[in-house]
Motif scaffolding. Sequence first.
Motif, PDB file in Angstrom:
ATOM      1  N   ILE A  32       3.625   9.677   1.248  1.00 35.84           N
ATOM      2  CA  ILE A  32       4.883   9.667   1.981  1.00 35.84           C
ATOM      3  C   ILE A  32       4.887  10.837   2.948  1.00 35.84           C
ATOM      4  O   ILE A  32       4.711  11.986   2.544  1.00 35.84           O
ATOM      5  N   GLU A  33       5.077  10.550   4.222  1.00 37.65           N
ATOM      6  CA  GLU A  33       5.000  11.574   5.251  1.00 37.65           C
ATOM      7  C   GLU A  33       6.352  11.715   5.951  1.00 37.65           C
ATOM      8  O   GLU A  33       6.704  10.906   6.792  1.00 37.65           O
ATOM      9  N   ASN A  34       7.093  12.700   5.606  1.00 35.25           N
ATOM     10  CA  ASN A  34       8.356  13.026   6.262  1.00 35.25           C
ATOM     11  C   ASN A  34       8.340  14.511   6.601  1.00 35.25           C
ATOM     12  O   ASN A  34       9.010  15.327   5.975  1.00 35.25           O
ATOM     13  N   GLY A  35       7.552  14.873   7.591  1.00 32.67           N
ATOM     14  CA  GLY A  35       7.380  16.282   7.903  1.00 32.67           C
ATOM     15  C   GLY A  35       6.318  16.897   7.027  1.00 32.67           C
ATOM     16  O   GLY A  35       5.415  17.572   7.485  1.00 32.67           O
ATOM     17  N   THR A  78       3.566  16.023   3.523  1.00 35.92           N
ATOM     18  CA  THR A  78       2.910  14.919   2.832  1.00 35.92           C
ATOM     19  C   THR A  78       2.963  15.138   1.334  1.00 35.92           C
ATOM     20  O   THR A  78       2.681  16.220   0.840  1.00 35.92           O
ATOM     21  N   ARG A  79       3.313  14.105   0.583  1.00 27.13           N
ATOM     22  CA  ARG A  79       3.269  14.189  -0.865  1.00 27.13           C
ATOM     23  C   ARG A  79       2.701  12.886  -1.411  1.00 27.13           C
ATOM     24  O   ARG A  79       2.833  11.833  -0.796  1.00 27.13           O
ATOM     25  N   HIS A  80       2.070  12.964  -2.552  1.00 22.33           N
ATOM     26  CA  HIS A  80       1.429  11.819  -3.172  1.00 22.33           C
ATOM     27  C   HIS A  80       2.204  11.406  -4.420  1.00 22.33           C
ATOM     28  O   HIS A  80       2.684  12.247  -5.176  1.00 22.33           O
ATOM     29  N   ILE A  81       2.322  10.103  -4.609  1.00 20.08           N
ATOM     30  CA  ILE A  81       2.868   9.542  -5.845  1.00 20.08           C
ATOM     31  C   ILE A  81       1.762   8.688  -6.449  1.00 20.08           C
ATOM     32  O   ILE A  81       1.412   7.650  -5.906  1.00 20.08           O
ATOM     33  N   LYS A  82       1.201   9.134  -7.563  1.00 23.19           N
ATOM     34  CA  LYS A  82       0.018   8.486  -8.130  1.00 23.19           C
ATOM     35  C   LYS A  82       0.283   8.015  -9.552  1.00 23.19           C
ATOM     36  O   LYS A  82       1.129   8.578 -10.259  1.00 23.19           O
ATOM     37  N   GLY A  83      -0.463   7.001  -9.962  1.00 25.23           N
ATOM     38  CA  GLY A  83      -0.363   6.540 -11.343  1.00 25.23           C
ATOM     39  C   GLY A  83      -0.819   5.106 -11.507  1.00 25.23           C
ATOM     40  O   GLY A  83      -1.247   4.449 -10.557  1.00 25.23           O
TER      41      GLY A  83
END
Length: 257
Positions: free
Chosen positions: A97-100, A102-107
């Motif tokens: 998710i890139e809103n300024g 970046t973060r990852h949601i994994k699983g």
Amino acid sequence: MTFTKTLVPGLLSFFLSVLMLPAQAQEEREELNTDRPDNSQGPSVISRGYVQLEAGYNYQKLNTNIRTYAYPTALVRIGLLQGVELRLQGAVKDSVIENGSTRHIKGWGPLSVGTKIRLWEESGWRPEAGISAMLALPIASEVFKPDHPEPQFGVAFSNALSDKMDLTYTVGYGWTKGSPVRTYGANITRQFFDKLTLYLEVFGSKEKNETAGHQADVGLLYLLLPNLQVDVAAGRRLNKEAPQHFITTGLAFRLPR
């Protein structure tokens, strides 16, 4: 990434083991029918006593801010009876998710179990037909786990347009994140050189109180061995409600009986 370091050697070992299968596997003449990479999964069912693995990698850009990955996606098909197969499906998911920033949601995505049943064979203008039923279980990483089991149902038809060309069309109904979803798909496949197959497809889905999203894609399937097929496909949206584009690649492998 630790997962990637273990995945790549594992895939290499898998390919080597496949290429070293005894002649028995290479002599199998029954046609290899797969449910990937297209979305219009046809009515074909694997024969009783066979086990088939269909696995791959999928990248999708939903919009400007969200990209999703699934690696590997995996579908195990087991021929239980003549015209009846057991199906187990799952995937490792990763959303960026890139809103300024970046973060990852994994699983792990939900584990789905179900069946596909052939209703009847093709005869003249009457198409081959089959039904499928899957149940997504709340067995997954917390971020991807549904609150309740979510069923998915589908009806599929297929007509042979010629010795080398087929038309497949499907409709489905189910639930995703508690919301009912209707789906459809249609593709035309054309076989070349007995090993290479090309398909063109349109498909889409509609959630309750939402505008339907429509997509189109093109794919290639190549039969390396009678029991081993590789594939690649890419598609894009036909309207703004659908994901922008996607690409997928993978393989299908049937264990010798």
